[in-house]
Design an enzyme around this catalytic site. Structure first.
Site, PDB file in Angstrom:
ATOM      1  CD  GLU A 438       8.078   0.408   5.110  1.00  0.00           C
ATOM      2  OE1 GLU A 438       7.697  -0.436   4.024  1.00  0.00           O
ATOM      3  OE2 GLU A 438       8.100   1.599   4.885  1.00  0.00           O
TER       4      GLU A 438
HETATM    5  C1  LIG Z   1       1.850   6.658  10.866  1.00  0.00           C
HETATM    6  C2  LIG Z   1       1.745   6.043   9.539  1.00  0.00           C
HETATM    7  C3  LIG Z   1       2.723   6.107   8.462  1.00  0.00           C
HETATM    8  C4  LIG Z   1       2.609   5.335   7.453  1.00  0.00           C
HETATM    9  N1  LIG Z   1       3.255   5.743   6.224  1.00  0.00           N
HETATM   10  C5  LIG Z   1       3.312   4.991   5.014  1.00  0.00           C
HETATM   11  C6  LIG Z   1       3.954   5.701   3.926  1.00  0.00           C
HETATM   12  O1  LIG Z   1       4.879   6.388   4.004  1.00  0.00           O
HETATM   13  N2  LIG Z   1       3.542   5.110   2.726  1.00  0.00           N
HETATM   14  C7  LIG Z   1       2.625   4.092   2.588  1.00  0.00           C
HETATM   15  O2  LIG Z   1       2.356   3.836   1.287  1.00  0.00           O
HETATM   16  N3  LIG Z   1       1.933   3.938   3.411  1.00  0.00           N
HETATM   17  C8  LIG Z   1       2.234   4.125   5.048  1.00  0.00           C
HETATM   18  N4  LIG Z   1       1.300   3.737   5.670  1.00  0.00           N
HETATM   19  C9  LIG Z   1       0.323   2.865   5.483  1.00  0.00           C
HETATM   20  C10 LIG Z   1       0.527   1.520   6.176  1.00  0.00           C
HETATM   21  O3  LIG Z   1       1.500   1.127   5.538  1.00  0.00           O
HETATM   22  C11 LIG Z   1      -0.674   0.758   6.338  1.00  0.00           C
HETATM   23  O4  LIG Z   1      -1.589   1.288   7.344  1.00  0.00           O
HETATM   24  C12 LIG Z   1      -0.585  -0.740   6.619  1.00  0.00           C
HETATM   25  O5  LIG Z   1       0.143  -1.520   5.492  1.00  0.00           O
HETATM   26  C13 LIG Z   1      -1.969  -1.358   6.991  1.00  0.00           C
HETATM   27  O6  LIG Z   1      -2.733  -1.060   5.998  1.00  0.00           O
HETATM   28  P1  LIG Z   1      -4.212  -0.594   6.484  1.00  0.00           P
HETATM   29  O7  LIG Z   1      -3.906   0.245   7.461  1.00  0.00           O
HETATM   30  O8  LIG Z   1      -5.068  -0.351   5.364  1.00  0.00           O
HETATM   31  O9  LIG Z   1      -4.758  -1.857   7.469  1.00  0.00           O
HETATM   32  P2  LIG Z   1      -5.630  -3.077   6.786  1.00  0.00           P
HETATM   33  O10 LIG Z   1      -4.809  -3.668   5.570  1.00  0.00           O
HETATM   34  O11 LIG Z   1      -6.900  -2.821   6.610  1.00  0.00           O
HETATM   35  O12 LIG Z   1      -5.447  -3.968   7.980  1.00  0.00           O
HETATM   36  C14 LIG Z   1      -6.166  -4.216   9.117  1.00  0.00           C
HETATM   37  C15 LIG Z   1      -5.832  -5.736   9.986  1.00  0.00           C
HETATM   38  O13 LIG Z   1      -6.043  -6.616   8.913  1.00  0.00           O
HETATM   39  C16 LIG Z   1      -4.930  -7.565   8.904  1.00  0.00           C
HETATM   40  N5  LIG Z   1      -4.663  -7.998   7.527  1.00  0.00           N
HETATM   41  C17 LIG Z   1      -5.180  -7.241   6.387  1.00  0.00           C
HETATM   42  N6  LIG Z   1      -4.978  -8.233   5.374  1.00  0.00           N
HETATM   43  C18 LIG Z   1      -4.538  -9.417   5.759  1.00  0.00           C
HETATM   44  C19 LIG Z   1      -4.063 -10.542   5.170  1.00  0.00           C
HETATM   45  N7  LIG Z   1      -3.882 -10.759   4.028  1.00  0.00           N
HETATM   46  N8  LIG Z   1      -3.633 -11.566   6.289  1.00  0.00           N
HETATM   47  C20 LIG Z   1      -3.723 -11.425   7.546  1.00  0.00           C
HETATM   48  N9  LIG Z   1      -3.705 -10.369   8.038  1.00  0.00           N
HETATM   49  C21 LIG Z   1      -4.515  -9.177   7.232  1.00  0.00           C
HETATM   50  C22 LIG Z   1      -3.670  -6.699   9.231  1.00  0.00           C
HETATM   51  O14 LIG Z   1      -2.867  -7.192   9.762  1.00  0.00           O
HETATM   52  C23 LIG Z   1      -4.378  -5.638  10.215  1.00  0.00           C
HETATM   53  O15 LIG Z   1      -4.335  -6.372  11.458  1.00  0.00           O
HETATM   54  C24 LIG Z   1       1.466   4.623   6.846  1.00  0.00           C
HETATM   55  C25 LIG Z   1       0.428   4.283   8.051  1.00  0.00           C
HETATM   56  C26 LIG Z   1       0.432   4.992   9.153  1.00  0.00           C
HETATM   57  C27 LIG Z   1      -0.263   4.924  10.276  1.00  0.00           C
END
Ligand SMILES: Cc1cc2nc3c(=O)[nH]c(=O)nc-3n(C[C@H](O)[C@H](O)[C@H](O)COP(=O)(O)OP(=O)(O)OC[C@H]3O[C@@H](n4cnc5c(N)ncnc54)[C@H](O)[C@@H]3O)c2cc1C
Length: 596
Positions: A438
């Protein structure tokens, strides 16, 4: 020991801090009298303790699994969800027109907290459905509402939120899933979504996926994203289920925590295209999804609070039971570890942070109710603005602190905390996801800085700080060291938060990177000061109850002690945080990429 909802504290916060009486006088909320609310909470507490909490540890040991495109949830989940749905819990906060009970968010929120407290992995299915319902209520057509809302509200079907793709996590501008318009007005959806919570399962007859995708020639970035309903099974005109849609689960993830909750990879359109229906207008998908995300972000904040409460309860039970070492003040033999000051410090850390986060969240729920139900449009708008300011704090701060609380819970257990059978380790593992999905804490902080602080020049934030100062004046009228200490630290916290709000609003244009270098610390500072404010209010009210001769003196004295602890141990961090935010950006930004 199994989770028991902290009914007394919940009712105290609802009645004394969040003004349930006032909420129940809002148009449309008349059924939510304090007596009704208490009865609802008692029923909910019984249900989650009896049916949901017992599945928590078992679900962790035997997670959901995938076989041939189907997902089989952990033992007991399917039956428990049917009971949950049949009893009307999914519809508690949703409109009666669609089979819900139409209760205010302030009454629904403690029930949501209990469900998450009892079993995070189970409760997620309901959380995602809540978000889908909210999005359809706001952006769906009448036909969509008629088709999808009642089955979702009654728990016959469940909802999902499909944003994430392998290359598009925090950055939804990178979404690539395609939506191709068809002659009949529908769209064919093609693409891969990952990490979809309850994207496939066996707990309901149908799953309604809300999917972000791009139409041909849509603008680049977030301005070109549209929102589609893609049901697992198509729905016939009479509401019965039709053909299987071309949306399939190709695997589920193996995870650190919330293992019973299936996290699916969904493949759309491998066999000719999944049929989707556009929600609202093309290219406004992200705007609609934000509605869902605000509901879900608040819900994830409640997950943090529920989990913290459960971890605290287990730690208290263990600390009273485990005998080790003599009392520092002298004892005939070894005593239970709750006698040792450091174990008490850990327990008070857990207790005070959980209570502070709960109080702030319930106050937020009451603001939401006023924003939706108040008769006066200007008052609705004011409440909405304050609620929106609080959402990233309720999500970000409550979940960050839940990890500290879960960690302290493991520490109280000593070696047994590291061993899975106590359950303390599961809380620690489960908590970690809460600061990631989220929107990570950084994404919440970006929202707090950009949309919620800079956009209005810090107006809403300063309005809240003025209210904190009014509580300081109340504290000044009370005698005793506890109130003097709470007042001193709250005053300093308010001054620090105000300085930071001014810094953030004032430096965004000239030094944007420096401002964002302190964004997460700002979020946590706001949580501590506003949570500390609620604790101070609780202390003032408790003293009034004691002065009036209330028979529950022990509860109210404990409230004052807990507020004092929070002030001494957490509010006192505000000045360091202020320095880190205003003066600390150089160290964050100075090293070149090669120096890492
Ligand atoms: C168990 C689980 C359930 C989930 N359920 C859903 C779901 O139901 N529906 C859905 O659509 N998604 C879902 N997700 C996805 C989840 O919302 C994302 O994993 C999350 O938004 C982070 O994206 P990412 O994993 O690509 O990390 P990234 O975006 O690659 O982030 C990696 C790091 O970089 C930082 N970062 C990235 N961009 C910025 C920025 N602009 N400013 C500062 N820091 C930044 C982040 O804070 C983080 O520390 C789920 C994930 C998991 C693991």
């Amino acid at each position: 020991m199994s989770y028991q909802a902290p009914l007394k504290d919940m009712l105290f916060v609802m009645n004394e801090l969040a003004n349930l009486q006032g909420v129940s006088q809002l148009p449309g909320c008349e059924d939510a009298s304090p007596e009704t609310a208490e009865a609802v909470l008692e029923e909910s507490a019984k249900f989650v303790a009896g049916e949901i909490a017992p599945l928590n540890h078992a679900g962790d040991k035997e997670p959901s699994y995938w076989k041939d495109g189907n997902v089989f949830t952990s033992k007991g989940f399917k039956e428990a969800f049917k009971q949950f749905a049949d009893a009307g819990w999914q519809g508690l906060q949703h409109p009666t027109d669609f089979g819900g009970q139409g209760l205010p968010k302030l009454v629904g929120t403690p029930c949501v907290e209990m469900l998450h407290g009892a079993n995070l992995a189970f409760a997620l299915v309901a959380l995602l459905s809540d978000g889908a319902i909210e999005a359809l209520l706001t952006a769906g057509s009448d036909e969509m509402k008629a088709t999808y809302l009642e089955p979702l509200v009654t728990g016959k079907w469940t909802g999902t939120m499909n944003l994430t793709e392998p290359q598009a996590g925090s950055d939804l501008a990178a979404v690539r899933t395609r939506a191709v318009p068809q002659d009949d007005g529908t769209y064919k959806i093609f693409g891969t979504k990952i990490f979809i919570t309850y994207g496939e399962h066996d707990m309901a007859e149908n799953i309604i996926h809300l999917v972000l995708a791009r139409t041909p020639n849509a603008p680049e970035g977030v301005k070109g994203i549209s929102l589609f309903i893609v049901p697992k099974f198509m729905v016939n005109a009479d509401g019965s289920l039709g053909a299987r849609n071309d949306a399939h689960c190709v695997s589920i993830e193996h995870k650190l925590g919330i293992k019973a909750s299936p996290t699916a990879v969904l493949q759309f359109g491998d066999n000719g295209g999944a049929i989707g229906t556009l929600v609202g207008e093309e290219n406004r998908g992200l705007e609609y999804m934000f509605i869902m995300m605000n509901a879900a972000r608040f819900g994830v904040g409640m997950q943090g609070i529920g989990l913290s409460e459960n971890a605290y309860q287990q730690a208290v039970a263990f600390a009273k039971d485990r005998v080790q070492s003599r009392d520092l003040a002298g004892s005939a033999g070894p005593v239970s570890i709750i006698h040792h000051p450091d174990v008490r410090r850990l327990l008070m850390n857990m207790r005070s942070q959980t209570e502070a986060a709960r109080a702030l969240a319930y106050v937020g729920a009451a603001l939401y109710d006023a924003a939706h139900h108040h008769a006066d449009a200007a008052t609705r708008a004011e409440n909405q603005a304050v609620y929106e300011y609080l959402v990233p704090i309720i999500k970000g701060w409550s979940t960050e602190l839940s990890q500290d609380v879960a960690r302290d819970g493991v520490q109280v257990h000593g070696g047994m905390g590291f061993i899975e059978e106590t359950g303390a380790a599961q809380h620690y593992r489960d908590a970690k996801i809460l600061t990631i999905y989220e929107g990570t804490t950084a994404i919440q902080a970006n929202d707090l800085v950009g949309r919620k602080t800079v956009r209005d020049g810090g107006k809403v934030a300063k309005g809240l700080i003025a209210q904190v100062r009014a509580t300081e004046a109340e504290l000044a009228k009370l005698d005793g060291a506890d109130f003097a200490a709470i007042r001193k630290h709250l005053a300093q916290g308010a001054a620090d938060l105000e300085a930071v709000v001014e810094y953030v609003a004032g430096n965004m244009k000239t030094d944007i990177k420096a401002v964002f270098a302190g964004s997460v610390t700002y979020l946590k500072l706001a949580g501590i000061v506003l949570g500390g404010w609620q604790m101070a209010r609780a202390a003032v009210i408790s003293q009034q109850k004691l002065d009036a001769g209330d028979s529950d003196a022990s509860f109210y004295r404990a409230k004052i002690v807990t507020a004092r602890f929070f002030a001494d141990h957490f509010l006192t961090q505000s000045s360091g945080m202020r320095t880190a935010i205003i003066e600390g950006s150089a160290g964050v930004l100075a090293l070149s990429e090669e120096q890492f």
